[in-house]
Enzyme design. Structure first.
Site, PDB file in Angstrom:
ATOM      1  N   LYS A  82      75.258  58.752 -14.865  1.00  0.00           N
ATOM      2  CA  LYS A  82      74.781  57.711 -13.954  1.00  0.00           C
ATOM      3  C   LYS A  82      75.884  56.755 -13.500  1.00  0.00           C
ATOM      4  O   LYS A  82      75.825  56.210 -12.406  1.00  0.00           O
ATOM      5  CB  LYS A  82      73.636  56.924 -14.593  1.00  0.00           C
ATOM      6  CG  LYS A  82      72.354  57.723 -14.708  1.00  0.00           C
ATOM      7  CD  LYS A  82      71.212  56.876 -15.259  1.00  0.00           C
ATOM      8  CE  LYS A  82      69.956  57.710 -15.404  1.00  0.00           C
ATOM      9  NZ  LYS A  82      68.806  56.906 -15.850  1.00  0.00           N
ATOM     10  N   ASP A 118      65.414  53.810 -10.924  1.00  0.00           N
ATOM     11  CA  ASP A 118      64.961  53.566 -12.295  1.00  0.00           C
ATOM     12  C   ASP A 118      64.364  52.171 -12.441  1.00  0.00           C
ATOM     13  O   ASP A 118      63.287  51.997 -13.007  1.00  0.00           O
ATOM     14  CB  ASP A 118      66.128  53.709 -13.278  1.00  0.00           C
ATOM     15  CG  ASP A 118      66.450  55.150 -13.620  1.00  0.00           C
ATOM     16  OD1 ASP A 118      65.556  56.015 -13.501  1.00  0.00           O
ATOM     17  OD2 ASP A 118      67.600  55.423 -14.005  1.00  0.00           O
TER      18      ASP A 118
END
Length: 291
Positions: A82, A118
Site C-alpha cells: 500500500k 479503506d
C-alpha cells in the site's frame, strides 16, 4: 444513440485485480464480480498473489506494467504494497496523499491514479452500523496500515479525542504526529496507559489482526470493556471475533469488520467501472459468503 451507447457500456468486458501477499482467501474478487454481473458487466477479477508468484513489492513495476498490458481497468492493493505502490503512480487523490497509502489504482489512458477507499469504507460502515455513537473520545488499538485508515475515518466523522496504542509505541507516536495537523480541532496522542484511557473513552477501534483465525485471542484485557463502550472491529474472518463476543456479553454496542470490507469494495467498484454499485446488494452478498 445515447441509449445504444449505454447498452454497449453495460455489457462491455472489464478486468480488475488484487495485488498482495497471501490473498487466496480474499472475498474481494467475488464481491466485485457478483456486483458486476448484477449490473450487466462481463467482469473478471484476478488475484496477483506475491506469495504464490514468489515475488515481492520490488516486483511492483513489472506487475503494474503487465496489468496495463492485459487491459485491466484497475487494481486493488493490499499488504505489503500500500505504501510501496505510490512511487509507481502518476497521480494521487487527496485522501491517498494525506494517508500515504493506496489501496485502489485506476489504470486509464496510460496513467495510474492512486486512491484510498479503506478509510471511506470504515467510515461508511461505522455510520450505518453505529448510528449516533458518542464521538467524544476513543481508544484505537493498532497503528499499522489499517490503523491509519480507521483513525483518519474516525476523525473525519468528528471524533474529538483519540488515544492510539500499538505494540510498537513509535508507530503510535508517528500516526498521532501525522494526523494532528490534518485534524487540528481534535486531541490526538499516542497512549501510554490503556486502562486509564479506557475509563475515559466512549469507544474502541480495533485495528490489529488479533482475533483472526490465525491470530486468536483478545487485543486487550476484557475487564477494561464497560457497557458504555462501543466497539468497532476491522477483522472479518471470523465475522464475530472474540473481542466482539466479549463486548456483546458486557452490553457494548458493536460493529463487525464486514462494513469496512464491503464499503472499500463499493468505493473501488465505483472507481473501476464508473457505475454506481448497489451497496445493500454487496452487503447481502458478503453476509451470504461469511454466514
Amino acid at each position: 444513440m445515447r441509449a445504444e451507447n449505454m447498452a454497449e457500456t453495460l455489457v462491455r468486458p472489464l478486468k480488475a485485480g488484487l495485488i498482495g501477499a497471501g490473498i487466496q482467501a480474499s472475498l474481494t474478487p467475488a464481491m466485485h464480480m457478483a456486483e458486476g454481473a448484477a449490473q450487466g458487466l462481463s467482469y473478471e477479477y484476478e488475484l496477483i498473489d506475491l506469495q504464490a508468484l514468489g515475488a515481492t513489492e520490488d516486483d511492483l513495476p513489472r506487475l503494474l506494467a503487465e496489468a496495463e498490458a492485459r487491459g485491466l481497468a484497475g487494481l486493488n492493493i493490499t499488504h505489503p504494497c500500500k505504501q510501496a505502490v505510490i512511487a509507481h503512480l502518476d497521480e494521487l487523490a487527496p485522501d491517498a496523499r494525506r494517508l500515504g497509502a493506496v489501496n485502489t489504482v485506476v489504470l486509464k489512458g496510460g496513467r495510474r491514479y492512486g486512491h484510498n477507499t479503506d478509510w471511506w469504507g470504515f467510515a461508511e460502515g461505522f455510520k450505518r452500523g453505529l448510528p449516533g455513537a458518542d464521538l467524544s473520545s476513543a481508544v484505537q488499538l493498532g497503528a499499522g496500515g489499517a490503523g491509519v485508515a480507521t483513525a483518519y475515518a474516525g476523525l473525519s466523522l468528528g471524533l474529538r479525542r483519540l488515544a492510539v496504542f500499538d505494540r510498537e509505541p513509535e508507530r503510535a507516536e508517528a500516526l498521532a504526529e501525522m494526523l494532528a495537523p490534518l485534524f487540528p480541532e481534535a486531541d490526538i496522542a499516542a497512549g501510554t496507559d490503556l486502562a486509564a484511557a479506557m475509563l475515559d473513552a466512549a469507544g474502541v477501534i480495533h485495528a490489529t489482526p488479533t482475533g483472526m483465525a490465525k491470530y486468536p485471542g483478545l487485543p486487550l484485557d476484557a475487564e477494561l470493556l464497560a457497557p458504555h463502550h462501543w466497539v468497532a472491529e476491522i477483522v472479518y474472518f471470523p465475522l464475530e471475533t472474540a473481542l466482539l463476543k466479549e463486548a456483546k456479553r458486557r452490553g457494548c454496542r458493536t460493529l463487525d469488520g464486514g462494513g469496512m470490507a464491503v464499503f472499500q469494495a463499493v468505493g473501488a467498484f465505483r472507481l473501476f467501472t464508473g457505475l454506481e454499485p448497489d451497496a445493500g446488494r454487496m452487503l447481502e452478498h458478503f453476509k451470504a459468503m461469511t454466514g
